[in-house]
Scaffold this active site. Structure first.
Site, mmCIF file in Angstrom:
data_model
loop_
_atom_site.group_PDB
_atom_site.id
_atom_site.type_symbol
_atom_site.label_atom_id
_atom_site.label_comp_id
_atom_site.label_asym_id
_atom_site.label_seq_id
_atom_site.Cartn_x
_atom_site.Cartn_y
_atom_site.Cartn_z
ATOM 1 N N TYR A 139 -6.042 9.614 -8.423
ATOM 2 C CA TYR A 139 -5.740 10.792 -8.030
ATOM 3 C C TYR A 139 -4.851 10.882 -7.084
ATOM 4 C CZ TYR A 139 -5.714 15.598 -10.069
ATOM 5 O OH TYR A 139 -5.099 16.602 -10.314
ATOM 6 N N LYS A 167 -3.014 8.739 -11.218
ATOM 7 C CA LYS A 167 -2.226 9.600 -12.000
ATOM 8 C C LYS A 167 -1.486 10.679 -11.141
ATOM 9 C CE LYS A 167 -4.244 14.025 -13.687
ATOM 10 N NZ LYS A 167 -3.618 15.308 -12.979
#
Length: 303
Positions: A139, A167
């Site tokens: 992330y 992400k």
């Protein structure tokens, strides 16, 4: 079971965490929300991230949210559990519990608050990966964590076959494209809904976003237009997506998106306010968001 980048859903909703009148997590509302998303065409659920107030939940609450989302998805959708935490020990525990709950994959921010060098951050991720048998999506959200992953700083993680993607919650399309060029078999998933179309052009497979559940129909339309090669039409849809986002941001994006997300589980506002230190929505905020809901309904009706 998610085993490769190709198994990850393309248009995934970062689900809000509902609360009851006492401020406790409302699993019934969460179940209703996930069920509605599945029926409307959302292609995956990302839970306990920024939109889900993951860092404001206790470890037990985070585990219960994952368990509920997995049960509610009934195998229809992959479930990605965010397990990022301040300590490696807590991240490992959350990852193991998410695996036991049936999550499809994990995701994780780098460790925050203390300043860690790149080698330490990689060791943190590897310790979590060594403790479970699930794949992981890094992330990347530098505006919140102070750590930005790019083709150099993420290289040691992208070399690991257990890391299936990133992400990319950052506006740096150049960094996204460079990672895609160097590691083409990984999944690069946009995390800022306002740049979905540009991110796809830069190499993103799809998006995981705060507003995907609100306006999945618009995202699906934009994707169809991109697949058909009609970039100008896709850009027009992106402008509508962005009008919704700009109104949410003007109020306060996470509480505002949570308010409107309640429409999928019984009505605007039914999911409750975000936990403090987020401020509660005011009456004026709610009026503005109700007007935005009417605008969004108009956009969807035109589809």
């Amino acid at each position: 079971m998610v085993t490769t980048a190709a198994d990850i859903g393309v248009l995934m909703a970062a689900v809000a965490t509902p609360y009851d009148a006492d401020g406790e997590v409302d699993m019934g509302l969460l179940t209703a929300l996930v069920d509605d998303y599945a029926k409307r065409g959302v292609e995956g659920i990302y839970c306990c991230g920024s939109s889900g107030e993951g860092l404001l939940l206790s470890p037990d609450e985070r585990t219960a949210v994952v368990e509920t989302v997995v049960a509610a998805s009934e195998g229809r959708l992959p479930v990605v559990a965010h397990v990022g935490a301040l300590s490696t020990r807590e991240a490992i525990a959350l990852a193991q519990r998410a695996e036991q709950a049936g999550a499809s994959a994990l995701s994780m921010i780098p460790p925050i608050y203390y300043s860690f060098d790149a080698e330490t951050i990689v060791a943190h991720y590897r310790a979590v990966l060594d403790a479970v048998d699930l794949p992981l999506i890094v992330y990347n959200i530098p505006q919140f964590t102070g750590t930005e992953f790019d083709v150099v700083t993420a290289g040691a993680l992208l070399d690991d076959p257990r890391v299936i993607g990133i992400k990319q919650t950052a506006h740096n399309m150049y960094a996204l494209e460079r990672m895609k060029a160097a590691y083409p078999d990984k999944a690069y998933i946009n995390g800022f809904d306002e740049v979905y179309v540009p991110a796809v052009a830069a190499g993103a497979r799809g998006t995981i976003g705060t507003t995907v559940g609100l306006q999945i129909e618009l995202f699906r339309a934009a994707r169809s237009l991109l697949d058909a090669g009609d970039l100008p039409a896709a850009q027009r849809v992106q402008r509508r997506i962005n009008h919704v986002i700009s109104e949410l941001v003007a109020v306060d994006v996470f509480p505002a998106a949570k308010y409107l997300s309640g429409r999928s589980a019984g009505g605007a506002g039914v999911l409750g306010d975000c936990r403090m230190p987020f401020r509660p929505l005011t009456a004026d905020d709610r009026i503005r968001l109700d007007r935005l809901a009417e605008t969004l309904d108009g956009y969807l009706a035109e589809l």
